[in-house]
Structures are given as C-alpha cells and as structure tokens.
Design a protein around this motif. Structure first.
Motif, PDB file in Angstrom:
ATOM      1  N   GLU A 177       0.833  -1.212   0.000  1.00  0.00           N
ATOM      2  CA  GLU A 177       0.000   0.000   0.000  1.00  0.00           C
ATOM      3  C   GLU A 177       0.868   1.263   0.000  1.00  0.00           C
ATOM      4  OE1 GLU A 177      -3.153   0.301  -0.628  1.00  0.00           O
ATOM      5  OE2 GLU A 177      -3.336  -1.873  -0.735  1.00  0.00           O
ATOM      6  N   THR A 178       1.965   1.232   0.724  1.00  0.00           N
ATOM      7  CA  THR A 178       2.888   2.369   0.732  1.00  0.00           C
ATOM      8  C   THR A 178       3.490   2.570  -0.649  1.00  0.00           C
ATOM      9  OG1 THR A 178       3.390   2.089   3.072  1.00  0.00           O
ATOM     10  CG2 THR A 178       5.013   3.296   1.756  1.00  0.00           C
ATOM     11  N   ASN A 179       3.938   1.489  -1.277  1.00  0.00           N
ATOM     12  CA  ASN A 179       4.508   1.586  -2.626  1.00  0.00           C
ATOM     13  C   ASN A 179       3.494   2.136  -3.621  1.00  0.00           C
ATOM     14  OD1 ASN A 179       7.096   0.710  -1.985  1.00  0.00           O
ATOM     15  ND2 ASN A 179       6.582  -1.436  -2.303  1.00  0.00           N
ATOM     16  N   LEU A 180       2.256   1.754  -3.471  1.00  0.00           N
ATOM     17  CA  LEU A 180       1.206   2.255  -4.354  1.00  0.00           C
ATOM     18  C   LEU A 180       0.925   3.734  -4.071  1.00  0.00           C
ATOM     19  CD1 LEU A 180      -0.783   1.464  -6.582  1.00  0.00           C
ATOM     20  CD2 LEU A 180      -2.401   0.832  -4.794  1.00  0.00           C
ATOM     21  N   ALA A 181       0.770   4.079  -2.796  1.00  0.00           N
ATOM     22  CA  ALA A 181       0.461   5.463  -2.419  1.00  0.00           C
ATOM     23  C   ALA A 181       1.577   6.421  -2.822  1.00  0.00           C
ATOM     24  CB  ALA A 181       0.217   5.549  -0.915  1.00  0.00           C
ATOM     25  N   CYS A 182       2.806   5.956  -2.776  1.00  0.00           N
ATOM     26  CA  CYS A 182       3.954   6.809  -3.095  1.00  0.00           C
ATOM     27  C   CYS A 182       4.322   6.777  -4.578  1.00  0.00           C
ATOM     28  CB  CYS A 182       5.158   6.402  -2.259  1.00  0.00           C
ATOM     29  SG  CYS A 182       4.947   6.708  -0.488  1.00  0.00           S
ATOM     30  N   GLY A 183       3.607   5.980  -5.352  1.00  0.00           N
ATOM     31  CA  GLY A 183       3.887   5.903  -6.787  1.00  0.00           C
ATOM     32  C   GLY A 183       5.170   5.161  -7.116  1.00  0.00           C
ATOM     33  N   ILE A 184       5.627   4.332  -6.191  1.00  0.00           N
ATOM     34  CA  ILE A 184       6.850   3.569  -6.414  1.00  0.00           C
ATOM     35  C   ILE A 184       6.593   2.403  -7.363  1.00  0.00           C
ATOM     36  CG2 ILE A 184       8.590   2.113  -5.282  1.00  0.00           C
ATOM     37  CD1 ILE A 184       8.169   3.921  -2.780  1.00  0.00           C
ATOM     38  N   LYS A 185       5.426   1.810  -7.222  1.00  0.00           N
ATOM     39  CA  LYS A 185       5.032   0.687  -8.076  1.00  0.00           C
ATOM     40  C   LYS A 185       3.593   0.867  -8.512  1.00  0.00           C
ATOM     41  CE  LYS A 185       8.251  -2.521  -6.068  1.00  0.00           C
ATOM     42  NZ  LYS A 185       8.489  -3.774  -5.402  1.00  0.00           N
ATOM     43  N   SER A 186       3.279   0.273  -9.649  1.00  0.00           N
ATOM     44  CA  SER A 186       1.913   0.327 -10.164  1.00  0.00           C
ATOM     45  C   SER A 186       1.078  -0.765  -9.504  1.00  0.00           C
ATOM     46  CB  SER A 186       1.914   0.104 -11.682  1.00  0.00           C
ATOM     47  OG  SER A 186       2.277  -1.243 -11.977  1.00  0.00           O
ATOM     48  N   GLU A 187      -0.223  -0.631  -9.642  1.00  0.00           N
ATOM     49  CA  GLU A 187      -1.117  -1.645  -9.085  1.00  0.00           C
ATOM     50  C   GLU A 187      -0.847  -3.010  -9.725  1.00  0.00           C
ATOM     51  OE1 GLU A 187      -5.822  -2.035  -8.013  1.00  0.00           O
ATOM     52  OE2 GLU A 187      -4.944  -0.073  -8.378  1.00  0.00           O
ATOM     53  N   LYS A 188      -0.527  -3.013 -11.007  1.00  0.00           N
ATOM     54  CA  LYS A 188      -0.227  -4.262 -11.712  1.00  0.00           C
ATOM     55  C   LYS A 188       1.029  -4.921 -11.129  1.00  0.00           C
ATOM     56  CE  LYS A 188       0.503  -6.104 -16.342  1.00  0.00           C
ATOM     57  NZ  LYS A 188       0.571  -5.823 -17.772  1.00  0.00           N
ATOM     58  N   GLU A 189       2.059  -4.114 -10.856  1.00  0.00           N
ATOM     59  CA  GLU A 189       3.291  -4.649 -10.264  1.00  0.00           C
ATOM     60  C   GLU A 189       3.021  -5.197  -8.863  1.00  0.00           C
ATOM     61  OE1 GLU A 189       6.919  -1.952 -11.983  1.00  0.00           O
ATOM     62  OE2 GLU A 189       5.413  -0.917 -10.758  1.00  0.00           O
ATOM     63  N   ILE A 190       2.236  -4.465  -8.107  1.00  0.00           N
ATOM     64  CA  ILE A 190       1.917  -4.895  -6.746  1.00  0.00           C
ATOM     65  C   ILE A 190       1.100  -6.181  -6.764  1.00  0.00           C
ATOM     66  CG2 ILE A 190       0.554  -4.280  -4.700  1.00  0.00           C
ATOM     67  CD1 ILE A 190       1.662  -1.398  -5.123  1.00  0.00           C
ATOM     68  N   ASP A 191       0.142  -6.276  -7.678  1.00  0.00           N
ATOM     69  CA  ASP A 191      -0.659  -7.507  -7.773  1.00  0.00           C
ATOM     70  C   ASP A 191       0.227  -8.709  -8.089  1.00  0.00           C
ATOM     71  OD1 ASP A 191      -3.028  -6.232  -7.172  1.00  0.00           O
ATOM     72  OD2 ASP A 191      -3.689  -6.070  -9.266  1.00  0.00           O
ATOM     73  N   ALA A 192       1.185  -8.521  -9.005  1.00  0.00           N
ATOM     74  CA  ALA A 192       2.091  -9.616  -9.365  1.00  0.00           C
ATOM     75  C   ALA A 192       2.949 -10.026  -8.162  1.00  0.00           C
ATOM     76  CB  ALA A 192       2.982  -9.208 -10.537  1.00  0.00           C
ATOM     77  N   GLU A 193       3.465  -9.042  -7.437  1.00  0.00           N
ATOM     78  CA  GLU A 193       4.266  -9.341  -6.247  1.00  0.00           C
ATOM     79  C   GLU A 193       3.432 -10.019  -5.169  1.00  0.00           C
ATOM     80  OE1 GLU A 193       6.514  -6.095  -4.659  1.00  0.00           O
ATOM     81  OE2 GLU A 193       7.536  -5.753  -6.560  1.00  0.00           O
ATOM     82  N   ARG A 194       2.210  -9.526  -4.993  1.00  0.00           N
ATOM     83  CA  ARG A 194       1.334 -10.098  -3.973  1.00  0.00           C
ATOM     84  C   ARG A 194       1.072 -11.580  -4.256  1.00  0.00           C
ATOM     85  NH1 ARG A 194      -3.662 -11.449  -3.439  1.00  0.00           N
ATOM     86  NH2 ARG A 194      -4.295 -10.568  -5.428  1.00  0.00           N
ATOM     87  N   LEU A 195       0.863 -11.922  -5.515  1.00  0.00           N
ATOM     88  CA  LEU A 195       0.622 -13.328  -5.864  1.00  0.00           C
ATOM     89  C   LEU A 195       1.846 -14.191  -5.570  1.00  0.00           C
ATOM     90  CD1 LEU A 195      -1.456 -12.957  -9.150  1.00  0.00           C
ATOM     91  CD2 LEU A 195      -2.265 -13.637  -6.880  1.00  0.00           C
ATOM     92  N   LYS A 196       3.045 -13.659  -5.835  1.00  0.00           N
ATOM     93  CA  LYS A 196       4.276 -14.396  -5.514  1.00  0.00           C
ATOM     94  C   LYS A 196       4.414 -14.565  -4.007  1.00  0.00           C
ATOM     95  CE  LYS A 196       6.947 -12.759  -9.468  1.00  0.00           C
ATOM     96  NZ  LYS A 196       8.078 -11.913  -9.882  1.00  0.00           N
ATOM     97  N   GLN A 197       4.161 -13.473  -3.279  1.00  0.00           N
ATOM     98  CA  GLN A 197       4.243 -13.527  -1.823  1.00  0.00           C
ATOM     99  C   GLN A 197       3.235 -14.532  -1.269  1.00  0.00           C
ATOM    100  OE1 GLN A 197       3.375  -9.415  -1.088  1.00  0.00           O
ATOM    101  NE2 GLN A 197       5.492  -8.739  -1.353  1.00  0.00           N
ATOM    102  N   LYS A 198       2.029 -14.470  -1.800  1.00  0.00           N
ATOM    103  CA  LYS A 198       0.955 -15.361  -1.343  1.00  0.00           C
ATOM    104  C   LYS A 198       1.350 -16.819  -1.544  1.00  0.00           C
ATOM    105  CE  LYS A 198      -3.929 -16.299  -2.331  1.00  0.00           C
ATOM    106  NZ  LYS A 198      -5.107 -15.798  -3.075  1.00  0.00           N
ATOM    107  N   SER A 199       1.842 -17.131  -2.726  1.00  0.00           N
ATOM    108  CA  SER A 199       2.232 -18.507  -3.037  1.00  0.00           C
ATOM    109  C   SER A 199       3.325 -18.994  -2.094  1.00  0.00           C
ATOM    110  CB  SER A 199       2.705 -18.572  -4.492  1.00  0.00           C
ATOM    111  OG  SER A 199       3.150 -19.860  -4.810  1.00  0.00           O
ATOM    112  N   ALA A 200       4.322 -18.157  -1.868  1.00  0.00           N
ATOM    113  CA  ALA A 200       5.436 -18.548  -0.996  1.00  0.00           C
ATOM    114  C   ALA A 200       4.977 -18.736   0.449  1.00  0.00           C
ATOM    115  CB  ALA A 200       6.545 -17.503  -1.071  1.00  0.00           C
ATOM    116  N   ILE A 201       4.159 -17.826   0.939  1.00  0.00           N
ATOM    117  CA  ILE A 201       3.707 -17.918   2.331  1.00  0.00           C
ATOM    118  C   ILE A 201       2.823 -19.136   2.546  1.00  0.00           C
ATOM    119  CG2 ILE A 201       2.241 -16.800   4.068  1.00  0.00           C
ATOM    120  CD1 ILE A 201       3.467 -14.120   3.080  1.00  0.00           C
ATOM    121  N   ILE A 202       1.912 -19.381   1.608  1.00  0.00           N
ATOM    122  CA  ILE A 202       1.037 -20.551   1.722  1.00  0.00           C
ATOM    123  C   ILE A 202       1.870 -21.832   1.709  1.00  0.00           C
ATOM    124  CG2 ILE A 202      -0.714 -21.894   0.494  1.00  0.00           C
ATOM    125  CD1 ILE A 202      -2.057 -19.202  -0.217  1.00  0.00           C
TER     126      ILE A 202
END
Length: 82
Positions: A15-40
């Motif tokens: 959310e910080t990366n999105l709010a600060c314009g560091i990453k796009s929503e598309k980039e964050i969604d891709a990272e979130r899916l990787k994070q989700k897979s690894a954590i699960i």
C-alpha cells in the motif's frame, strides 16, 4: 503466527509503494501473488486465511494513508523511495 506478521508487513509495504507511486497496481498484484504462493507453501496457511489477513491489513494501511496529512505523506514517501 509468523505468517500473519509477514502478510501484514507485505500488505502495508504494498500500500505504501502504491500510495507513493513507487510501483503500479499491476506490479503490486504480481508481487502479492508471488508472496501469497510462498507464504502458503511455507506456512501451510489456507488461501482463504491469507486473503482475509491481507485484505484486513491492506484496508488498515489504506485508512491510515487517508488520514495522513499531505506533508507527512510526502515525508513518508521520501523515506521509502529507492
């Protein structure tokens, strides 16, 4: 549970990366899916449990950003930008 803390940190960081314009929503969604897979995989947490924790943490972070003054947002973003 360690997985819960990791998910909360990931959601807040995303959310910080999105709010600060560091990453796009598309980039964050891709990272979130990787994070989700690894954590699960590593924790055995169910997908539904992950999604619930992430959504709650993301909503908390968004609410915090919405209450933050423009000056403090600028300062926070300066601190996290690469």
């Amino acid at each position: 549970m360690m997985a819960t803390s990791t998910i909360q940190i990931n959601a807040s960081t995303n959310e910080t990366n999105l709010a600060c314009g560091i990453k796009s929503e598309k980039e964050i969604d891709a990272e979130r899916l990787k994070q989700k897979s690894a954590i699960i995989k590593d924790s055995g947490l169910s997908e539904a449990a992950y999604d619930k924790i992430y959504a709650e943490s993301s909503a908390t972070s968004k609410a915090s950003w919405s209450r933050t003054s423009s000056a403090n947002k600028k300062l926070a973003c300066q601190q996290v930008k690469p």
